[in-house]
Design a protein around this motif. Structure first.
Motif, PDB file in Angstrom:
ATOM      1  N   LEU A 110     -10.174   9.188   1.253  1.00 20.18           N
ATOM      2  CA  LEU A 110      -9.651  10.580   1.062  1.00 20.18           C
ATOM      3  C   LEU A 110      -8.057  10.051   1.570  1.00 20.18           C
ATOM      4  N   MET A 111      -8.093   9.076   2.305  1.00 17.78           N
ATOM      5  CA  MET A 111      -6.467   8.687   2.451  1.00 17.78           C
ATOM      6  C   MET A 111      -5.967   7.944   1.581  1.00 17.78           C
ATOM      7  N   LYS A 112      -6.673   7.379   0.576  1.00 21.76           N
ATOM      8  CA  LYS A 112      -6.219   6.222  -0.507  1.00 21.76           C
ATOM      9  C   LYS A 112      -5.111   7.049  -1.260  1.00 21.76           C
ATOM     10  N   PRO A 113      -5.083   8.361  -1.871  1.00 22.41           N
ATOM     11  CA  PRO A 113      -4.130   8.770  -2.536  1.00 22.41           C
ATOM     12  C   PRO A 113      -2.629   8.672  -1.885  1.00 22.41           C
ATOM     13  N   PHE A 114      -2.659   8.609  -0.386  1.00 12.98           N
ATOM     14  CA  PHE A 114      -1.534   8.508   0.286  1.00 12.98           C
ATOM     15  C   PHE A 114      -0.737   7.258   0.431  1.00 12.98           C
ATOM     16  N   ILE A 115      -1.963   6.198   0.623  1.00  8.67           N
ATOM     17  CA  ILE A 115      -1.771   5.050   1.240  1.00  8.67           C
ATOM     18  C   ILE A 115      -2.334   3.789   0.415  1.00  8.67           C
ATOM     19  N   GLY A 116      -2.988   4.256  -0.796  1.00 16.23           N
ATOM     20  CA  GLY A 116      -3.900   3.280  -1.732  1.00 16.23           C
ATOM     21  C   GLY A 116      -4.778   2.342  -0.765  1.00 16.23           C
ATOM     22  N   PRO A 117      -5.506   1.593  -1.369  1.00 17.14           N
ATOM     23  CA  PRO A 117      -6.543   0.768  -0.707  1.00 17.14           C
ATOM     24  C   PRO A 117      -5.820  -0.284  -0.041  1.00 17.14           C
ATOM     25  N   GLY A 118      -5.944  -0.783   1.281  1.00 14.90           N
ATOM     26  CA  GLY A 118      -5.490  -1.661   1.880  1.00 14.90           C
ATOM     27  C   GLY A 118      -5.706  -1.849   3.398  1.00 14.90           C
ATOM     28  N   ILE A 119      -4.951  -2.180   4.204  1.00 16.22           N
ATOM     29  CA  ILE A 119      -5.220  -2.729   5.447  1.00 16.22           C
ATOM     30  C   ILE A 119      -5.716  -1.472   6.315  1.00 16.22           C
ATOM     31  N   THR A 125      -8.712  -5.767  -0.965  1.00 16.25           N
ATOM     32  CA  THR A 125      -7.405  -6.361  -0.583  1.00 16.25           C
ATOM     33  C   THR A 125      -7.024  -6.331   0.982  1.00 16.25           C
ATOM     34  N   TRP A 126      -7.658  -5.640   1.639  1.00 13.47           N
ATOM     35  CA  TRP A 126      -7.286  -5.217   3.087  1.00 13.47           C
ATOM     36  C   TRP A 126      -7.113  -6.674   3.997  1.00 13.47           C
ATOM     37  N   ARG A 127      -7.957  -7.700   3.564  1.00  8.40           N
ATOM     38  CA  ARG A 127      -7.912  -8.840   4.559  1.00  8.40           C
ATOM     39  C   ARG A 127      -6.593  -9.519   4.062  1.00  8.40           C
ATOM     40  N   LEU A 128      -6.551  -9.954   2.683  1.00 13.81           N
ATOM     41  CA  LEU A 128      -5.393 -10.622   2.321  1.00 13.81           C
ATOM     42  C   LEU A 128      -3.967  -9.916   2.812  1.00 13.81           C
ATOM     43  N   PHE A 241       3.952  15.678  -0.753  1.00 12.22           N
ATOM     44  CA  PHE A 241       4.145  14.481   0.218  1.00 12.22           C
ATOM     45  C   PHE A 241       4.104  13.224  -0.696  1.00 12.22           C
ATOM     46  N   PHE A 242       3.513  13.174  -1.744  1.00 14.29           N
ATOM     47  CA  PHE A 242       3.755  11.867  -2.570  1.00 14.29           C
ATOM     48  C   PHE A 242       4.962  11.521  -3.089  1.00 14.29           C
ATOM     49  N   ARG A 243       5.772  12.793  -3.346  1.00  8.58           N
ATOM     50  CA  ARG A 243       7.147  12.529  -3.774  1.00  8.58           C
ATOM     51  C   ARG A 243       8.150  11.856  -2.882  1.00  8.58           C
ATOM     52  N   LEU A 244       7.610  12.762  -1.643  1.00  6.40           N
ATOM     53  CA  LEU A 244       8.536  12.248  -0.393  1.00  6.40           C
ATOM     54  C   LEU A 244       8.336  10.663  -0.025  1.00  6.40           C
ATOM     55  N   ILE A 245       7.075  10.194   0.115  1.00 12.40           N
ATOM     56  CA  ILE A 245       6.786   9.052   0.394  1.00 12.40           C
ATOM     57  C   ILE A 245       7.041   7.908  -0.604  1.00 12.40           C
ATOM     58  N   GLU A 286       1.604  -1.505  -4.555  1.00 13.09           N
ATOM     59  CA  GLU A 286       0.932  -1.883  -3.641  1.00 13.09           C
ATOM     60  C   GLU A 286       1.979  -2.137  -2.128  1.00 13.09           C
ATOM     61  N   ILE A 287       3.008  -2.682  -2.420  1.00 11.21           N
ATOM     62  CA  ILE A 287       3.952  -2.855  -1.190  1.00 11.21           C
ATOM     63  C   ILE A 287       4.256  -1.601  -0.805  1.00 11.21           C
ATOM     64  N   LYS A 288       4.657  -0.497  -1.751  1.00 16.99           N
ATOM     65  CA  LYS A 288       5.049   0.842  -1.150  1.00 16.99           C
ATOM     66  C   LYS A 288       3.951   1.457  -0.119  1.00 16.99           C
ATOM     67  N   HIS A 289       2.650   1.279  -0.895  1.00 15.19           N
ATOM     68  CA  HIS A 289       1.315   1.671  -0.003  1.00 15.19           C
ATOM     69  C   HIS A 289       1.321   1.124   1.345  1.00 15.19           C
ATOM     70  N   GLU A 290       1.521  -0.148   1.469  1.00 17.14           N
ATOM     71  CA  GLU A 290       1.409  -0.877   2.814  1.00 17.14           C
ATOM     72  C   GLU A 290       2.589  -0.632   3.558  1.00 17.14           C
ATOM     73  N   MET A 291       3.612  -0.544   3.183  1.00 21.70           N
ATOM     74  CA  MET A 291       4.770   0.036   3.706  1.00 21.70           C
ATOM     75  C   MET A 291       4.846   1.291   4.499  1.00 21.70           C
ATOM     76  N   PHE A 292       4.430   2.257   3.739  1.00 22.92           N
ATOM     77  CA  PHE A 292       4.304   3.452   4.185  1.00 22.92           C
ATOM     78  C   PHE A 292       2.994   3.496   5.360  1.00 22.92           C
ATOM     79  N   THR A 293       1.880   2.966   5.176  1.00 20.75           N
ATOM     80  CA  THR A 293       0.983   2.641   6.108  1.00 20.75           C
ATOM     81  C   THR A 293       1.142   2.124   7.365  1.00 20.75           C
ATOM     82  N   LEU A 294       2.123   1.113   7.323  1.00 25.40           N
ATOM     83  CA  LEU A 294       2.536   0.508   8.610  1.00 25.40           C
ATOM     84  C   LEU A 294       3.562   1.346   9.269  1.00 25.40           C
TER      85      LEU A 294
END
Length: 502
Positions: A110-119, A125-128, A241-245, A286-294
């Motif tokens: 349920l987080m993935k729409p905001f931050i995608g699959p990842g860390i 892809t989380w490990r890479l 939220f999607f547009r802001l992010i 993918e960069i934008k998703h991980e960027m906002f996550t971190l």
């Protein structure tokens, strides 16, 4: 010819019953293994989902009561999904360190729409991705970020010194500070660029609303039905939220990509954004998703912890005095360094008690990918089980913590720590999927607190164990972090132990 009601019911009931019988046959091993684990009776189809249809404060209490009633291992059903919660510290270490549970649980989807699959949310892809950004969080890099931490902490102090003597929520001022720290370090921006980011204030202010939205979908099953999610207006809120992010991360990505064409950045000062770009392993989305996550997990969580430390110090004047005197002796009026932080033992105890009292995550969830046994081989977790580690409940378990509802930094005196199971305190989780930013966050938070406490004296009304909590991904004070601050006296330019009214 009219169709009778009994015919309609029969047409619906027979296929439903057939499917139910087939599901039980197909999952017979799961059902057999689940029966060994104690837990509340479950309703057909819904399981125990109705139990959690309440506000977030009561949800924490209900989960704690389940453990009180059934012990360290509790089974419950969320529809057809089997969830097993484990509170035994030894088994928690075994589970979180196992390579059989290197997949996040279904709630993280349920987080993935905001931050995608990842860390944070998991996926292939989380490990890479984690490996790429990890160097920005190591001790050498964090030492290089110290200048930014000190500079922004000084700015926070200037704001607090101008406060009136009224009670206020210190969280928002601290949040501004941690946001600037993260922008100028992990995001790789200059102070000027970070101050000019469009929508930054709105994103920062609305992050908690985004967390509330995600947590609602996690706990209210009907919001996982797309039509109902749209009908209730939550989809419209999510799209905003999607547009802001997307706007926010696109601008940072463009700035750093352009800067990298001419800049040569020292290895220890490379931002996570730079590392993601230069790795060549991720596409822009993918960069934008991980960027906002971190970004959000660094500035928002750190602000809650730092505000929590200050509120606890405001409620415990004796401990505030100890921390203040220690700061005067170790740091004086100089910028805070890594070596200073290592010597601030009283501050460390308050910091750890804050992490215990306000858990960064109320719980974490993993999916069992291979069967694994716990509880001295009495319990086997079947494949597909959602494992729940209730960090908030663990951190308040009276078996490990005397008077767990009170804030008592002395819990972390060496003589008390050695008598407690070390796995009963896991604020940053454990294993390969533990918190990436623990070193970064600890240095930033302690630097901020040092600057604040040596400049202002904090006070608060009431007692700390009366503070109601709420959970929306992380645990926070339901009524904010209410304090009063008074400027400390100065004598001949040297700060003294006392305060003056503004």
């Amino acid at each position: 010819m009219a169709i009778s009601l009994s015919t309609v019911l029969l047409a619906v009931t027979v296929p439903a019953l057939a499917y139910w019988l087939y599901w039980r046959w197909a999952n017979r091993r799961m059902l057999r293994l689940a029966a060994v684990v104690p837990g509340p009776p479950a309703l057909p189809v819904l399981g125990n989902a109705l139990m959690f249809l309440t506000n977030t404060t009561e949800q924490l209490q209900k989960i704690a009561k389940l453990f009180d009633e059934y012990g360290d291992y509790v089974r419950f059903w969320l529809g057809p999904e089997l969830a097993i919660a484990v509170k035994n510290p030894t088994d928690i270490r075994t589970l979180l360190s196992s390579n059989k549970l290197n997949q996040k649980g279904p709630l993280y989807n349920l987080m993935k729409p905001f931050i995608g699959p990842g860390i944070l949310s998991g996926g292939p892809t989380w490990r890479l991705h984690r490996k790429i950004v990890t160097p920005s969080y190591n001790k050498k890099s964090v030492q290089q970020f110290s200048k930014v931490f000190n500079s922004e902490a000084e700015q926070l102090v200037r704001v607090l010194r101008n406060k009136r003597s009224d009670t206020y929520d210190i969280y928002y001022d601290v949040l501004t500070c941690t946001t600037q720290c993260v922008c100028q370090t992990l995001m790789g921006l200059s102070k000027e660029d970070s101050m000019q980011l469009p929508n930054l204030t709105e994103i920062v202010r609305k992050t908690q609303s985004m967390y509330n939205l995600i947590f609602k979908r996690m706990t209210l099953w009907w919001l996982q039905i797309p039509f109902i999610y749209w009908l209730t207006g939550h989809k419209k809120q999510q799209d905003h939220f999607f547009r802001l992010i997307d706007d926010f991360t696109s601008i940072i990505l463009e700035k750093r990509r352009k800067a990298l064409k001419t800049e040569v950045v020292d290895e220890e000062l490379r931002s996570v954004v730079d590392r993601l770009i230069q790795s060549g392993e991720l596409n822009d989305q993918e960069i934008k998703h991980e960027m906002f996550t971190l970004f959000t997990t660094s500035q928002e969580a750190a602000a809650k912890i730092a505000a929590g430390v200050m509120m606890i110090l405001a409620h415990l004047p004796d401990w505030q005095e100890k921390v203040y005197e220690e700061i005067q002796e170790v740091v004086g009026s100089s910028p805070v360094t890594e070596s200073h932080i290592k010597e601030l033992h009283y501050l460390d105890m308050v910091y750890k008690e804050t992490l215990r009292y306000f858990s960064i995550a109320a719980f974490i969830q993993r999916t069992v990918e291979e069967e694994i046994t716990i509880n001295d081989s009495k319990i086997t977790l079947p494949v597909g089980t959602s494992l729940i580690i209730p960090i908030h409940v663990l951190h308040r378990d009276p078996k490990h913590w005397e008077e767990p509802l009170k804030a008592k930094p002395e819990r972390f005196l060496p003589e008390n720590v050695k008598n407690r199971d070390p796995n009963a305190f896991i604020p940053f989780s454990l294993g390969p999927m533990d918190c990436l930013g623990r070193v970064f966050a600890t240095a930033m938070i302690k630097t901020i607190v040092v600057h604040v406490i040596r400049s202002v004296h904090l006070e608060a009304d009431g007692v700390i164990d009366d503070i109601p909590l709420e959970v929306a991904i992380s645990v926070r004070s339901a009524n904010g972090y209410q304090v009063r601050s008074r400027v400390r006296k100065e004598q001949n330019g040297v700060k003294a132990n006392g305060v003056v009214h503004n």
